[in-house]
Design a protein around this motif. Structure first.
Motif, short mmCIF file in Angstrom:
data_model
loop_
_atom_site.label_atom_id
_atom_site.label_comp_id
_atom_site.label_asym_id
_atom_site.label_seq_id
_atom_site.Cartn_x
_atom_site.Cartn_y
_atom_site.Cartn_z
N UNK A 33 0.83 -1.20 0.00
CA UNK A 33 0.00 0.00 0.00
C UNK A 33 0.87 1.26 0.00
N UNK A 34 1.91 1.26 0.81
CA UNK A 34 2.81 2.42 0.87
C UNK A 34 3.53 2.60 -0.46
N UNK A 35 4.03 1.50 -1.03
CA UNK A 35 4.73 1.57 -2.32
C UNK A 35 3.80 2.09 -3.41
N UNK A 36 2.57 1.59 -3.45
CA UNK A 36 1.59 2.05 -4.45
C UNK A 36 1.28 3.53 -4.26
N UNK A 37 1.12 3.93 -3.02
CA UNK A 37 0.81 5.33 -2.73
C UNK A 37 1.94 6.25 -3.17
N UNK A 38 3.17 5.87 -2.87
CA UNK A 38 4.31 6.69 -3.28
C UNK A 38 4.44 6.73 -4.80
N UNK A 39 4.17 5.63 -5.46
CA UNK A 39 4.23 5.60 -6.93
C UNK A 39 3.18 6.52 -7.52
N UNK A 40 1.99 6.56 -6.93
CA UNK A 40 0.94 7.44 -7.43
C UNK A 40 1.33 8.90 -7.26
N UNK A 41 1.94 9.24 -6.13
CA UNK A 41 2.38 10.61 -5.90
C UNK A 41 3.43 11.00 -6.94
N UNK A 42 4.38 10.11 -7.19
CA UNK A 42 5.42 10.39 -8.18
C UNK A 42 4.81 10.55 -9.56
N UNK A 43 3.84 9.71 -9.91
CA UNK A 43 3.18 9.81 -11.21
C UNK A 43 2.44 11.13 -11.34
N UNK A 44 1.70 11.52 -10.29
CA UNK A 44 0.97 12.79 -10.34
C UNK A 44 1.93 13.96 -10.49
N UNK A 45 3.04 13.94 -9.74
CA UNK A 45 4.02 15.01 -9.84
C UNK A 45 4.61 15.06 -11.24
N UNK A 46 4.85 13.91 -11.84
CA UNK A 46 5.39 13.84 -13.19
C UNK A 46 4.40 14.41 -14.20
N UNK A 47 3.14 14.04 -14.07
CA UNK A 47 2.11 14.53 -14.98
C UNK A 47 1.94 16.04 -14.83
N UNK A 48 1.89 16.52 -13.60
CA UNK A 48 1.74 17.96 -13.37
C UNK A 48 2.93 18.71 -13.96
N UNK A 49 4.12 18.17 -13.76
CA UNK A 49 5.32 18.81 -14.31
C UNK A 49 5.25 18.86 -15.83
N UNK A 50 4.85 17.77 -16.45
CA UNK A 50 4.74 17.72 -17.92
C UNK A 50 3.69 18.69 -18.40
N UNK A 51 2.55 18.74 -17.73
CA UNK A 51 1.50 19.67 -18.13
C UNK A 51 1.96 21.11 -17.98
N UNK A 52 2.71 21.40 -16.92
CA UNK A 52 3.21 22.75 -16.72
C UNK A 52 4.16 23.15 -17.85
N UNK A 53 5.04 22.23 -18.23
CA UNK A 53 5.98 22.51 -19.32
C UNK A 53 5.23 22.70 -20.63
N UNK A 54 4.25 21.83 -20.90
CA UNK A 54 3.45 21.95 -22.12
C UNK A 54 2.69 23.27 -22.15
N UNK A 55 2.11 23.65 -21.02
CA UNK A 55 1.37 24.90 -20.95
C UNK A 55 2.31 26.08 -21.21
N UNK A 56 3.48 26.06 -20.59
CA UNK A 56 4.44 27.14 -20.78
C UNK A 56 4.86 27.24 -22.25
#
Length: 86
Positions: A33-56
């Motif tokens: 559960x902890x590993x899955x949760x951390x992976x989801x956080x990393x994925x969300x951060x990655x997606x947000x970062x990519x969206x921010x770069x694309x938007x910029x």
């Protein structure tokens, strides 16, 4: 790493029930559960970062479509509506 975690009885019961339903002991279940949760956080951060770069990039491209003027522009209400009986 070893952690000691105190849980209320109702959460402990739910945790044990879910671990049993998954066919795991509590320790393995919590690790998963902890590993899955951390992976989801990393994925969300990655997606947000990519969206921010694309938007910029899109904003920069849009800005590039507009020329830089070397003179002042009269954008007053009077100049915009001049000759329209305003």
């Amino acid at each position: 790493m070893t952690l000691i975690l105190s849980l209320p009885d109702n959460l402990e019961d739910q945790l044990r029930a879910r671990a049993a339903a998954a066919g795991q002991d509590v320790e393995a279940f919590v690790q998963q559960v902890v590993a899955d949760s951390l992976a989801q956080v990393e994925l969300k951060e990655s997606v947000v970062s990519k969206l921010s770069v694309d938007f910029a990039r899109r904003v920069e491209a849009w800005i590039g479509l507009h020329p830089v003027l070397d003179h002042a522009v009269d954008d007053s209400r009077e100049s915009i509506y001049a000759g329209r009986d305003e």
